[in-house]
Design an enzyme around this catalytic site. Structure first.
Site, PDB file in Angstrom:
ATOM      1  N   ASP A 196      58.185  27.506  84.833  1.00 57.04           N
ATOM      2  CA  ASP A 196      58.455  28.904  85.174  1.00 57.04           C
ATOM      3  C   ASP A 196      57.214  29.781  84.995  1.00 57.04           C
ATOM      4  OD1 ASP A 196      61.026  28.016  85.453  1.00 57.04           O
ATOM      5  OD2 ASP A 196      61.927  29.582  84.213  1.00 57.04           O
ATOM      6  N   HIS A 334      56.935  26.011  80.940  1.00 56.98           N
ATOM      7  CA  HIS A 334      56.225  27.154  81.531  1.00 56.98           C
ATOM      8  C   HIS A 334      54.794  26.774  81.897  1.00 56.98           C
ATOM      9  CE1 HIS A 334      59.634  29.030  79.513  1.00 56.98           C
ATOM     10  NE2 HIS A 334      59.486  30.051  80.341  1.00 56.98           N
TER      11      HIS A 334
HETATM   12 ZN    ZN Z   1      60.457  33.309  83.246  1.00 57.64          ZN
END
Ligand code: ZN
Length: 377
Positions: A196, A334
């Site tokens: 992400d 991430h």
């Molecule tokens: Zn996010």
């Protein structure tokens, strides 16, 4: 006559090494005659559909059942890849069957009156991007009894050519649940790794590690980060990874225009339109689910969260993922939004260990059995 839309087995004959397509024995070729009655082709064409080709054939007369069962009477397509040394691959309609064979290298054949349609994965018949040659040949051995030679016909007169191009993903087709947390465990040891808040400085390093382990992942991206990263976006897509939408600027419960802007930016850079949306912070309400659906997207959350964004240490990220992952898991990590050195450092151990445990990494689309839209169509 064969019943409309009957579906028949296609049998791949063994490859032959003839340099030319096909295969009319010199001096013995005869186009029909009083004693033989070969199947005749009125016209035919070959077209590409993604990773497949479709051969459309119109005969001068409807096929009879006896055409499919009679010995020595046949219709074959011959294919050859771009180099002259490439083997000719014949695909012959040899016998009537009760269904389509599903094994690799077998295609789907449909016959309706005078029209025959044959769909084949082009790799199964020696095709790859470049010039691909094809020709049809029919044969009737009834002539042999009286004339000592078989009757043949060919179509086209000269070898047909098709330029195969590398299929390109242009989107994906969502179906089923509007919100997904994981795949059903019963679907097997398949999992999806997701990243992400990128693309960012760590993304190329993540991509290199994924490629080293032959693993594909799904990247939920912010529109504001996609700007200026067109070539990186195209590299991710070309590597087989999936691009997906994480809103434009990461607000809680983003507006529909945030979602639309991000999909448009990704599509502008890559030609690929996302079918997956991940809500920032995992926060969803009915309005946001409906907005995502109206833009063709499923809302995807997760069931494995190592909280790598809080930089808890490489070992902590590794062990949290390795403890929590089950069949069907969607793992949240991430590649943007802050320093991602620990995430990158944890990846090799995570990938190596989960592969050793028998897990297969897939994109979220693959995990959910979504169809990928390919160009050319
Ligand atoms: Zn996010």
């Amino acid at each position: 006559m064969v019943a409309a839309s009957s579906v028949l087995a296609v049998v791949m004959a063994p490859s032959v090494t003839a340099a030319q397509l096909p295969i009319v024995p010199p001096g013995s070729a005869r186009n029909g005659g009083a004693h033989g009655d070969p199947i005749r082709v009125e016209r035919a064409s070959l077209r590409q559909h993604g990773f497949a080709v479709t051969l459309q054939i119109r005969l001068t007369a409807p096929l009879r059942r006896s055409d499919l069962t009679a010995r020595g009477r046949q219709l074959c397509a011959y294919f050859r890849g771009s180099t002259s040394s490439q083997k000719v691959v014949p695909v012959c309609l040899l016998r009537r069957g009760t269904g389509v064979r599903r094994r690799d290298g077998h295609g789907r054949l449909t016959i309706k009156h005078r029209d025959i349609s044959l769909l084949l994965a082009y790799r199964s018949i020696g095709g790859h991007p470049g010039i691909f040659r094809w020709r049809l040949g029919t044969e009737d051995r009834a002539c042999e009894r009286t004339q000592g030679v078989a009757c043949f016909t060919n179509y086209p007169r000269r070898t047909g050519r098709l330029r195969l191009v590398q299929p390109r993903a242009v989107g994906c087709q969502r179906h089923g649940s509007l919100v997904v947390t994981a795949a059903p465990a019963a679907a097997g040891k398949r999992i999806a790794l997701t990243f992400d808040d990128g693309p960012g400085p760590a993304t190329p390093r993540v991509l290199r590690i994924l490629q080293r382990f032959h693993v594909h992942a799904t990247f939920f991206q912010l529109g504001q980060e996609v700007r200026g990263h067109a070539s990186l976006e195209r590299r991710l897509l070309a590597a087989g990874d999936q691009l997906a939408n994480h809103s434009y600027s990461h607000p809680m419960l983003p507006s529909r225009s945030q979602l639309r802007a991000t999909s448009t930016l990704i599509e502008h850079d890559t030609g690929y339109r996302p079918c997956l949306f991940r809500p920032p912070y995992g926060a969803l309400d009915r309005r946001l689910e409906d907005d995502a659906r109206s833009l063709g997207m499923t809302s995807v959350v997760w069931n494995v969260d190592p909280r790598d964004w809080s930089t808890p240490g490489t070992r902590a990220i590794e062990s949290r993922v390795l403890h929590a992952t089950r069949a069907g898991s969607i793992i949240l990590m991430h590649d943007g939004g802050g320093p991602r050195g620990q995430t990158v450092a944890a990846l090799p151990t995570i990938l190596r260990t989960l592969k050793r445990r028998g897990y297969q990494f897939q994109t979220v689309s693959q995990l959910l059995h979504y169809r990928t839209n390919l160009a050319p169509r």
